[in-house]
Write a protein that holds these residues in place. Structure first.
Motif, mmCIF file in Angstrom:
data_model
loop_
_atom_site.group_PDB
_atom_site.id
_atom_site.type_symbol
_atom_site.label_atom_id
_atom_site.label_comp_id
_atom_site.label_asym_id
_atom_site.label_seq_id
_atom_site.Cartn_x
_atom_site.Cartn_y
_atom_site.Cartn_z
ATOM 1 N N LYS A 1 14.239 -3.248 7.669
ATOM 2 C CA LYS A 1 15.181 -3.700 6.642
ATOM 3 C C LYS A 1 14.426 -4.340 5.480
ATOM 4 C CE LYS A 1 19.124 -6.759 5.945
ATOM 5 N NZ LYS A 1 19.473 -8.144 6.177
ATOM 6 N N SER A 2 13.457 -5.176 5.798
ATOM 7 C CA SER A 2 12.660 -5.846 4.776
ATOM 8 C C SER A 2 11.882 -4.838 3.924
ATOM 9 C CB SER A 2 11.716 -6.838 5.453
ATOM 10 O OG SER A 2 10.937 -7.503 4.505
ATOM 11 N N ALA A 3 11.301 -3.836 4.557
ATOM 12 C CA ALA A 3 10.540 -2.809 3.834
ATOM 13 C C ALA A 3 11.449 -2.030 2.885
ATOM 14 C CB ALA A 3 9.858 -1.863 4.822
ATOM 15 N N LYS A 4 12.630 -1.697 3.352
ATOM 16 C CA LYS A 4 13.566 -0.942 2.518
ATOM 17 C C LYS A 4 14.069 -1.807 1.362
ATOM 18 C CE LYS A 4 14.802 2.608 5.786
ATOM 19 N NZ LYS A 4 15.799 3.231 6.631
ATOM 20 N N GLU B 1 4.560 7.047 3.352
ATOM 21 C CA GLU B 1 5.480 6.716 4.437
ATOM 22 C C GLU B 1 4.911 5.555 5.233
ATOM 23 O OE1 GLU B 1 6.586 10.100 6.887
ATOM 24 O OE2 GLU B 1 6.044 11.424 5.229
ATOM 25 N N LEU B 2 5.776 4.688 5.719
ATOM 26 C CA LEU B 2 5.356 3.547 6.519
ATOM 27 C C LEU B 2 5.924 3.685 7.930
ATOM 28 C CD1 LEU B 2 3.894 0.804 6.638
ATOM 29 C CD2 LEU B 2 6.049 -0.263 5.945
ATOM 30 N N LEU B 3 5.039 3.609 8.916
ATOM 31 C CA LEU B 3 5.439 3.625 10.322
ATOM 32 C C LEU B 3 5.186 2.241 10.895
ATOM 33 C CD1 LEU B 3 6.362 5.029 12.948
ATOM 34 C CD2 LEU B 3 3.970 5.709 13.295
ATOM 35 N N LEU B 4 6.237 1.591 11.356
ATOM 36 C CA LEU B 4 6.143 0.274 11.981
ATOM 37 C C LEU B 4 6.022 0.488 13.481
ATOM 38 C CD1 LEU B 4 9.146 -1.203 10.018
ATOM 39 C CD2 LEU B 4 6.731 -1.646 9.536
ATOM 40 N N ALA B 5 4.921 0.014 14.062
ATOM 41 C CA ALA B 5 4.666 0.270 15.482
ATOM 42 C C ALA B 5 4.583 -1.017 16.277
ATOM 43 C CB ALA B 5 3.362 1.056 15.643
ATOM 44 N N HIS B 6 5.183 -0.994 17.450
ATOM 45 C CA HIS B 6 5.099 -2.119 18.386
ATOM 46 C C HIS B 6 4.797 -1.550 19.769
ATOM 47 C CE1 HIS B 6 6.002 -6.195 19.879
ATOM 48 N NE2 HIS B 6 6.377 -5.546 20.955
ATOM 49 N N VAL C 1 0.846 -1.198 0.000
ATOM 50 C CA VAL C 1 0.000 0.000 0.000
ATOM 51 C C VAL C 1 0.886 1.255 0.000
ATOM 52 C CG1 VAL C 1 -1.682 1.348 1.319
ATOM 53 C CG2 VAL C 1 -1.992 -1.127 1.064
ATOM 54 N N ALA C 2 1.917 1.242 0.821
ATOM 55 C CA ALA C 2 2.822 2.394 0.893
ATOM 56 C C ALA C 2 3.532 2.613 -0.447
ATOM 57 C CB ALA C 2 3.836 2.197 2.021
ATOM 58 N N ALA D 1 12.333 -3.966 -0.082
ATOM 59 C CA ALA D 1 11.194 -4.059 -1.006
ATOM 60 C C ALA D 1 11.026 -2.768 -1.808
ATOM 61 C CB ALA D 1 9.920 -4.369 -0.231
ATOM 62 N N GLY D 2 11.838 -1.756 -1.513
ATOM 63 C CA GLY D 2 11.808 -0.538 -2.303
ATOM 64 C C GLY D 2 11.211 0.677 -1.623
ATOM 65 N N LEU D 3 10.820 0.557 -0.373
ATOM 66 C CA LEU D 3 10.289 1.723 0.354
ATOM 67 C C LEU D 3 11.447 2.566 0.876
ATOM 68 C CD1 LEU D 3 7.281 0.664 2.613
ATOM 69 C CD2 LEU D 3 7.284 2.199 0.668
ATOM 70 N N GLU D 4 11.321 3.868 0.705
ATOM 71 C CA GLU D 4 12.365 4.753 1.195
ATOM 72 C C GLU D 4 12.022 5.350 2.551
ATOM 73 O OE1 GLU D 4 13.349 7.699 -1.726
ATOM 74 O OE2 GLU D 4 13.433 6.204 -3.325
ATOM 75 N N LYS D 5 10.746 5.682 2.737
ATOM 76 C CA LYS D 5 10.329 6.366 3.959
ATOM 77 C C LYS D 5 9.737 5.356 4.935
ATOM 78 C CE LYS D 5 8.954 10.011 0.921
ATOM 79 N NZ LYS D 5 7.746 10.533 0.335
ATOM 80 N N VAL D 6 10.596 4.824 5.800
ATOM 81 C CA VAL D 6 10.179 3.837 6.797
ATOM 82 C C VAL D 6 10.708 4.287 8.151
ATOM 83 C CG1 VAL D 6 10.235 1.409 7.489
ATOM 84 C CG2 VAL D 6 10.412 2.004 5.066
ATOM 85 N N SER D 7 9.831 4.283 9.157
ATOM 86 C CA SER D 7 10.267 4.611 10.509
ATOM 87 C C SER D 7 9.652 3.612 11.484
ATOM 88 C CB SER D 7 9.880 6.045 10.876
ATOM 89 O OG SER D 7 8.493 6.236 10.730
#
Length: 158
Positions: free
Chosen positions: A74-77, A35-40, A28-29, A79-85
Motif C-alpha cells: 500500500k505504501s509503495a503504491k 517492478e518492485l517485489l516485496l519478499a518475506h 530505485v524502482a 508513493a507512485g509505484l504501479e507494479k508492486v507484488s
C-alpha cells in the motif's frame, strides 16, 4: 550507458533496517520505471522445536507476514509505484533470498537491510545480507542509511 534495474526485490521482515531498504527500493524502482517485489521469508526452522504448536505458530507468522507485506505494498503504491507484488516463502531465508526468489522472478537488483530481526541468529550462523552478497547472481544493495543517506539516529540505544 546507465544501468537500469527493471525487477527489484526488497526483503522485508518488519525491522527498522528493512524499512530503510524498502524506502530506497521504492525510489530505485520509480527512477527506473521498474517492478518492485516485496519478499518475506518465514524461517520454518524456528518452529521445529515446538512441535505441539507448529501449525498455530506457522499460521500466525503467515498472517503477520501477509499483513506486513500488504502495508508495504500500500505504501509503495501511495508513493507512485504501479507494479508492486508480494511473495511469502517458507524455509531458510539465506538461499531463498539469494537464489530462489531472484532466479524464479528474473530479479536484477536485491535490496535488504544491513541487519534483520534476529541478532542471536546472526551471531551464531552469520547474517543473511552477508550470504546474499556472496551468493546472489544479481546486484545486491545492503542499505544502512535513510533516504538522505544519513545513518539512522539510535535514540533508543545507549
Amino acid at each position: 550507458m546507465l544501468q537500469q534495474y527493471k525487477k527489484i526485490m526488497v526483503a522485508v521482515d518488519g525491522s527498522a533496517e528493512a524499512e530503510l531498504a524498502f524506502k530506497k527500493a521504492v525510489n530505485v524502482a520509480k527512477r527506473n520505471n521498474g517492478e518492485l517485489l516485496l519478499a518475506h521469508v518465514i524461517d520454518t526452522r524456528a518452529f521445529q522445536t515446538v512441535s505441539s504448536f507448529d501449525g498455530m505458530l506457522a499460521e500466525q507468522a503467515t498472517e503477520m507476514a501477509k499483513q506486513t507485506l500488504a502495508d508495504y505494498e500500500k505504501s509503495a503504491k501511495e508513493a507512485g509505484l504501479e507494479k508492486v507484488s508480494t511473495i511469502v516463502e517458507y524455509g531458510s531465508p539465506k538461499p531463498i533470498i539469494a537464489k530462489e526468489i531472484p532466479d524464479d522472478n528474473d530479479i536484477d537488483l536485491i535490496l535488504l537491510g544491513a541487519t534483520g530481526l534476529n541478532a542471536v541468529e546472526r551471531l551464531f550462523i552469520g547474517s543473511v545480507s552477508e550470504y546474499v552478497i556472496r551468493n546472489a547472481n544479481c546486484d545486491v544493495l545492503v542499505v544502512r542509511t535513510d533516504l538522505e543517506n544519513q545513518l539512522p539516529t539510535g535514540d533508543d540505544e545507549e
